[in-house]
Design an enzyme around this catalytic site. Structure first.
Site, PDB file in Angstrom:
ATOM      1  N   ILE A  76     -29.539 -17.426 -36.916  1.00 43.59           N
ATOM      2  CA  ILE A  76     -28.265 -18.095 -36.633  1.00 43.59           C
ATOM      3  C   ILE A  76     -27.592 -17.210 -35.593  1.00 43.59           C
ATOM      4  O   ILE A  76     -26.816 -16.319 -35.917  1.00 43.59           O
ATOM      5  CB  ILE A  76     -27.438 -18.274 -37.916  1.00 43.59           C
ATOM      6  CG1 ILE A  76     -28.262 -19.045 -38.962  1.00 43.59           C
ATOM      7  CG2 ILE A  76     -26.138 -19.019 -37.629  1.00 43.59           C
ATOM      8  CD1 ILE A  76     -27.622 -19.132 -40.340  1.00 43.59           C
ATOM      9  N   THR A 109     -18.649 -17.130 -38.463  1.00 41.21           N
ATOM     10  CA  THR A 109     -17.931 -16.111 -37.689  1.00 41.21           C
ATOM     11  C   THR A 109     -17.653 -16.566 -36.265  1.00 41.21           C
ATOM     12  O   THR A 109     -16.532 -16.417 -35.751  1.00 41.21           O
ATOM     13  CB  THR A 109     -18.754 -14.806 -37.644  1.00 41.21           C
ATOM     14  OG1 THR A 109     -18.993 -14.360 -38.972  1.00 41.21           O
ATOM     15  CG2 THR A 109     -18.017 -13.729 -36.873  1.00 41.21           C
ATOM     16  N   THR A 110     -18.662 -17.145 -35.614  1.00 39.59           N
ATOM     17  CA  THR A 110     -18.517 -17.581 -34.225  1.00 39.59           C
ATOM     18  C   THR A 110     -17.516 -18.717 -34.086  1.00 39.59           C
ATOM     19  O   THR A 110     -16.964 -18.934 -33.015  1.00 39.59           O
ATOM     20  CB  THR A 110     -19.895 -18.006 -33.676  1.00 39.59           C
ATOM     21  OG1 THR A 110     -20.803 -16.912 -33.844  1.00 39.59           O
ATOM     22  CG2 THR A 110     -19.844 -18.365 -32.206  1.00 39.59           C
ATOM     23  N   TYR A 124     -12.321  -8.093 -46.169  1.00 43.59           N
ATOM     24  CA  TYR A 124     -11.084  -7.330 -46.412  1.00 43.59           C
ATOM     25  C   TYR A 124     -10.981  -6.804 -47.842  1.00 43.59           C
ATOM     26  O   TYR A 124     -10.624  -5.652 -48.063  1.00 43.59           O
ATOM     27  CB  TYR A 124      -9.831  -8.156 -46.080  1.00 43.59           C
ATOM     28  CG  TYR A 124      -8.537  -7.388 -46.279  1.00 43.59           C
ATOM     29  CD1 TYR A 124      -8.141  -6.414 -45.365  1.00 43.59           C
ATOM     30  CD2 TYR A 124      -7.739  -7.603 -47.397  1.00 43.59           C
ATOM     31  CE1 TYR A 124      -6.968  -5.691 -45.561  1.00 43.59           C
ATOM     32  CE2 TYR A 124      -6.576  -6.890 -47.608  1.00 43.59           C
ATOM     33  CZ  TYR A 124      -6.194  -5.934 -46.689  1.00 43.59           C
ATOM     34  OH  TYR A 124      -5.048  -5.207 -46.881  1.00 43.59           O
ATOM     35  N   TYR A 126     -24.081 -15.275 -46.790  1.00 44.69           N
ATOM     36  CA  TYR A 126     -23.904 -14.686 -45.465  1.00 44.69           C
ATOM     37  C   TYR A 126     -23.465 -13.242 -45.627  1.00 44.69           C
ATOM     38  O   TYR A 126     -22.344 -12.968 -46.061  1.00 44.69           O
ATOM     39  CB  TYR A 126     -22.876 -15.508 -44.691  1.00 44.69           C
ATOM     40  CG  TYR A 126     -22.571 -15.066 -43.288  1.00 44.69           C
ATOM     41  CD1 TYR A 126     -23.350 -14.139 -42.593  1.00 44.69           C
ATOM     42  CD2 TYR A 126     -21.470 -15.610 -42.614  1.00 44.69           C
ATOM     43  CE1 TYR A 126     -23.049 -13.764 -41.300  1.00 44.69           C
ATOM     44  CE2 TYR A 126     -21.166 -15.249 -41.316  1.00 44.69           C
ATOM     45  CZ  TYR A 126     -21.950 -14.326 -40.667  1.00 44.69           C
ATOM     46  OH  TYR A 126     -21.643 -13.945 -39.372  1.00 44.69           O
ATOM     47  N   ARG A 152     -18.387  -6.691 -40.607  1.00 48.59           N
ATOM     48  CA  ARG A 152     -17.107  -7.388 -40.534  1.00 48.59           C
ATOM     49  C   ARG A 152     -16.460  -7.584 -41.901  1.00 48.59           C
ATOM     50  O   ARG A 152     -15.263  -7.865 -41.970  1.00 48.59           O
ATOM     51  CB  ARG A 152     -17.282  -8.743 -39.839  1.00 48.59           C
ATOM     52  CG  ARG A 152     -17.668  -8.593 -38.374  1.00 48.59           C
ATOM     53  CD  ARG A 152     -17.651  -9.905 -37.598  1.00 48.59           C
ATOM     54  NE  ARG A 152     -16.328 -10.231 -37.115  1.00 48.59           N
ATOM     55  CZ  ARG A 152     -16.103 -10.935 -35.993  1.00 48.59           C
ATOM     56  NH1 ARG A 152     -17.097 -11.387 -35.258  1.00 48.59           N
ATOM     57  NH2 ARG A 152     -14.876 -11.207 -35.615  1.00 48.59           N
ATOM     58  N   LYS A 201     -28.234 -15.321 -44.697  1.00 51.36           N
ATOM     59  CA  LYS A 201     -28.107 -14.920 -43.294  1.00 51.36           C
ATOM     60  C   LYS A 201     -27.754 -13.441 -43.302  1.00 51.36           C
ATOM     61  O   LYS A 201     -26.692 -13.059 -43.788  1.00 51.36           O
ATOM     62  CB  LYS A 201     -27.017 -15.722 -42.576  1.00 51.36           C
ATOM     63  CG  LYS A 201     -26.777 -15.237 -41.139  1.00 51.36           C
ATOM     64  CD  LYS A 201     -25.601 -15.943 -40.477  1.00 51.36           C
ATOM     65  CE  LYS A 201     -25.352 -15.388 -39.072  1.00 51.36           C
ATOM     66  NZ  LYS A 201     -24.176 -16.013 -38.415  1.00 51.36           N
TER      67      LYS A 201
END
Length: 311
Positions: A215, A55-56, A118, A144, A149, A173
């Site tokens: 993380i 994501t980051t 989505y 993850y 999100r 995660k």
């Protein structure tokens, strides 16, 4: 897959696995030289592992080819010094298969595969998706789960089924604020399952319930301090780990005043580490938030340190 095949990497995957931002040039092209510099800084500062294109790392703003470039650059730059766990997940199943296979071919230690965003798939569909990805490769996978999100939560029972049926799914995660949920992950998946926190304020508490590490986006700004929380905990210095946890809370808070990684890139720009660029539809935070970030960075002394001096 043989029993115990992944024991070695499971023993190495721990502590602060830093999720590196993807730096861009002024023209929004990839800045791979700066990425190499950031990776070296992280390893020198004590990060226990490196992750890119999570994501980051703005993966949804990258082309498939660019994601491969970032993964390859990271794996080559790390050169075996610490584990590398690139994010290979996508909302598209075939892209996820492709990127995960490419991560294996490049020599990644493991791959991190996000719950598809989505689409909001059912638990049955999520099981089939992750099982197919796991069966397509021989490297270990970290699932993850970030429901804020993706719009869907990977339920504990689904994760437990995946762990049972896919030997190379070795951990998760959890960017999940439901702390009851993350407790039940270890209860149902077993204490040998690798649990990593993706929520900054839960990094320290996650260790207390048996988590393997975290993380954390904040590692981009304070890699040494973020790693020290785990080091202190592992050494039995519980009070020191707790003190570091509270010491970093103001920074954790300000780095999420806007959608990650916008505040991070603003902060790293102020610190002279990167050109503070994001690709639309992402953009830098408002002037008022940036001023707040600058104030907090200054309180940590981060605006007076550059390069390798910064811990």
């Amino acid at each position: 897959m043989k029993t115990g095949q992944f024991d070695e990497i499971k023993s190495r995957l721990k502590g602060s696995v830093a999720p590196i931002i993807t730096p861009f040039q002024e023209d929004d092209s990839l800045d791979l030289e700066t990425l190499r510099d950031l990776i070296n800084w992280h390893i020198e500062s004590g990060s226990h592992g490196i992750s890119v294109t999570g994501t980051t790392g703005e993966p949804s703003s990258l082309t498939l080819q660019e994601r491969e470039q970032v993964m390859e650059t990271a794996i080559q730059s790390v050169a075996g010094r610490v584990p590398v766990v690139p994010g290979t997940g996508s909302t598209n199943h075939q892209e996820t298969l492709h990127l995960t296979k490419r991560a294996q071919e490049m020599g990644a230690d493991a791959a991190m595969v996000i719950v598809p965003y989505y689409n909001k798939p059912s638990q049955h569909a999520l099981y089939n998706h992750f099982k197919a990805v796991a069966q397509s490769v021989d490297i270990p996978l970290i699932v993850y789960n970030i429901p804020g999100r993706t719009g869907v939560n990977l339920e504990v029972n689904t994760l437990a089924r995946l762990k049972e049926d896919c030997p190379n799914i070795i951990g998760v995660k959890e960017s999940n604020k439901d702390f009851e949920h993350v407790n039940r992950v270890l209860l149902n998946c077993g204490r040998d399952f690798l649990l990593f926190s993706g929520i900054e304020l839960l990094c320290y508490p996650m260790l207390a319930i048996g988590g393997k590490g975290y993380i954390s986006a904040t590692a981009n700004v304070l890699p040494g301090k973020v790693a020290e929380v785990y080091n202190a905990w592992e050494a039995g210095n519980i009070e020191e780990a707790m003190q570091l946890h509270y010491e970093m809370m103001p920074l954790n808070d300000v780095l999420f005043r806007d959608t990650n990684p916008a505040p991070l890139k603003a902060a790293l720009g102020m610190m002279g580490k990167i050109k503070p660029r994001l690709r639309l539809p992402m953009d830098l935070p408002s002037d008022s938030i940036q001023e707040e970030i600058r104030t907090v960075l200054n309180s940590y002394g981060l605006l007076n340190k550059v390069g390798s001096e910064m811990q």
